[in-house]
Design a protein around this motif. Structure first.
Motif, short mmCIF file in Angstrom:
data_model
loop_
_atom_site.label_atom_id
_atom_site.label_comp_id
_atom_site.label_asym_id
_atom_site.label_seq_id
_atom_site.Cartn_x
_atom_site.Cartn_y
_atom_site.Cartn_z
N GLY A 179 30.35 106.61 0.76
CA GLY A 179 28.97 106.31 1.15
C GLY A 179 28.12 105.72 0.06
N THR A 184 29.49 100.32 0.97
CA THR A 184 28.69 99.48 1.87
C THR A 184 28.90 97.99 1.57
OG1 THR A 184 26.77 99.78 0.41
CG2 THR A 184 26.93 101.22 2.32
N TRP A 199 33.69 103.05 9.18
CA TRP A 199 33.09 103.61 7.96
C TRP A 199 33.03 105.11 8.08
CZ3 TRP A 199 27.19 103.53 6.66
CH2 TRP A 199 27.00 103.91 5.32
N THR A 201 32.24 108.81 5.83
CA THR A 201 31.72 109.40 4.59
C THR A 201 31.68 110.92 4.74
OG1 THR A 201 29.36 109.47 5.19
CG2 THR A 201 30.19 107.39 4.32
N ARG A 260 28.16 104.87 10.60
CA ARG A 260 28.89 105.89 9.84
C ARG A 260 29.47 106.98 10.72
NH1 ARG A 260 27.95 111.71 9.18
NH2 ARG A 260 29.32 112.26 7.44
#
Length: 359
Positions: A179, A184, A199, A201, A260
């Motif tokens: 993250g 990113t 993605w 995290t 996310r």
């Protein structure tokens, strides 16, 4: 001292931003390279960790690159790779101030010399020194988390340290883990080429609105500094400031690239899975999971605290005032590295002059 030792007052280990800042301040205060101090660098050429950055990280995308003390970086083309721009700048800097960095030199261990000096054992011989400035950074120690099933994955796993640029992921399904800024940036670059991106995290990312002013910067550094004072492993400054909500991030949030998901629970041969039954197919897992401090060569001095880090006051290792860590914890930013180099040299001059070192 035994035969075959080179004796100096100070050894600087590492020639990235922090190491060059320290070497510059040593020169300014009258120390002569090779006679009074040496700067040893593991890398093949100037540029610190910057020389290894991926080609698509252009100079214009670099966040918060602060000039080295005494010489500005001017006229750089923002479209050129940062690895080229900064390597050339560092090379010019070393020449301009006659820093005479020795490279490539691997520092293998730092030990007690038995007479108040330290022995710095390297691939190029051993130096006996009265003080050591450790500026080794983190690039040599990428952090790879361990997850169940990792060894069964049939695709490719790589770390930010090996990131080749976005085109290498054309037509592939990519899971990006992490993250921070690198995670990113990777996602935003890879998405136009990849078949799919996911993605994940460990914690929900925090996005920072508004300008990151000096006050906010000081508060962030203070949080990181508190950890190293307690002997805990340092966290990055970025980890406590949050991600800047710039135009690229806003676009990624709007178009779903930065959607996310929580950390997966296991890795399977064709992707990743969660305990709730979700499955994502993947050809690549890209670990943008950061780095750890490269300080293993200091292990013989037993500086680590039970918490896992080295307790530091300012730049000085609390357990041994001869050792200074610059570019470590709160001084890991480029401006922090400059200040740390200056502070370490000031403290070492007091030590070598027999003056009391602050408690």
């Amino acid at each position: 001292m035994g035969a075959g030792l080179d004796e100096v007052e100070v050894v600087v280990v590492g020639a990235g931003q922090a190491g060059l800042s320290a070497a510059y301040h040593l020169r300014r205060t009258g120390y002569e390279p090779d006679r009074d101090f040496v700067t040893l660098d593991h890398s093949p050429g100037p540029g610190g960790a910057w020389q290894f950055r991926w080609p698509s990280l252009t100079y214009g995308k670099v966040h918060g690159m602060h000039a080295l003390p005494g010489m500005e970086l001017t006229g750089a083309d923002p479209a050129r790779p940062s690895s080229e721009v900064i390597a050339e700048y560092f090379a010019s800097y070393e020449r301009a101030f006659g820093l005479r960095v020795r490279r490539p030199v691997d520092v293998r261990a730092v030990r007690e010399g038995g007479d108040g000096r330290l022995l710095v054992e390297t691939s190029a011989g051993t130096w006996a020194t009265r003080a050591l400035i450790n500026a080794t950074g983190t690039w040599e120690r990428p952090f790879w988390p361990r997850y169940p099933g990792q060894e069964t994955f049939g695709g490719r796993q790589l770390h930010t340290a090996q990131y080749p640029g976005p085109r290498a992921f054309a037509g592939q399904r990519v899971v990006v883990v992490g993250g921070g800024t690198s995670g990113t940036q990777h996602l935003l670059e890879i998405a136009p080429y990849a078949a799919a991106t996911t993605w994940v995290t460990r914690r929900p990312p925090e996005f920072r609105e508004g300008p990151f002013d000096e006050d906010a910067g000081r508060q962030a550094v203070a949080l990181v500094e508190e950890r190293v004072k307690q002997g805990l492993p340092p966290r990055s400054v970025v980890s406590v400031t949050g991600l800047p909500l710039n135009d690229a991030i806003r676009e990624g949030l709007a178009n779903g690239v930065l959607d996310r998901k929580p950390m997966f629970d296991r890795i399977v041969p064709d992707g990743v899975e969660w305990d709730d039954g979700r499955h994502v197919s993947a050809d690549v897992i890209l670990w943008a999971t950061g780095f750890r401090a490269s300080v293993d060569h200091l292990a013989p001095l037993r500086l680590r605290e039970p918490g896992g880090g080295i307790r530091v006051e300012g730049t000085r290792a609390v357990a041994d005032p001869r050792i200074h860590l610059v570019g470590y914890g709160p001084s890991a930013s480029t401006i922090g590295a400059n200040r740390a180099g200056r502070a370490a040299v000031r403290d070492i001059r007091r030590l070598l002059a027999g003056e009391p070192v602050a408690a």
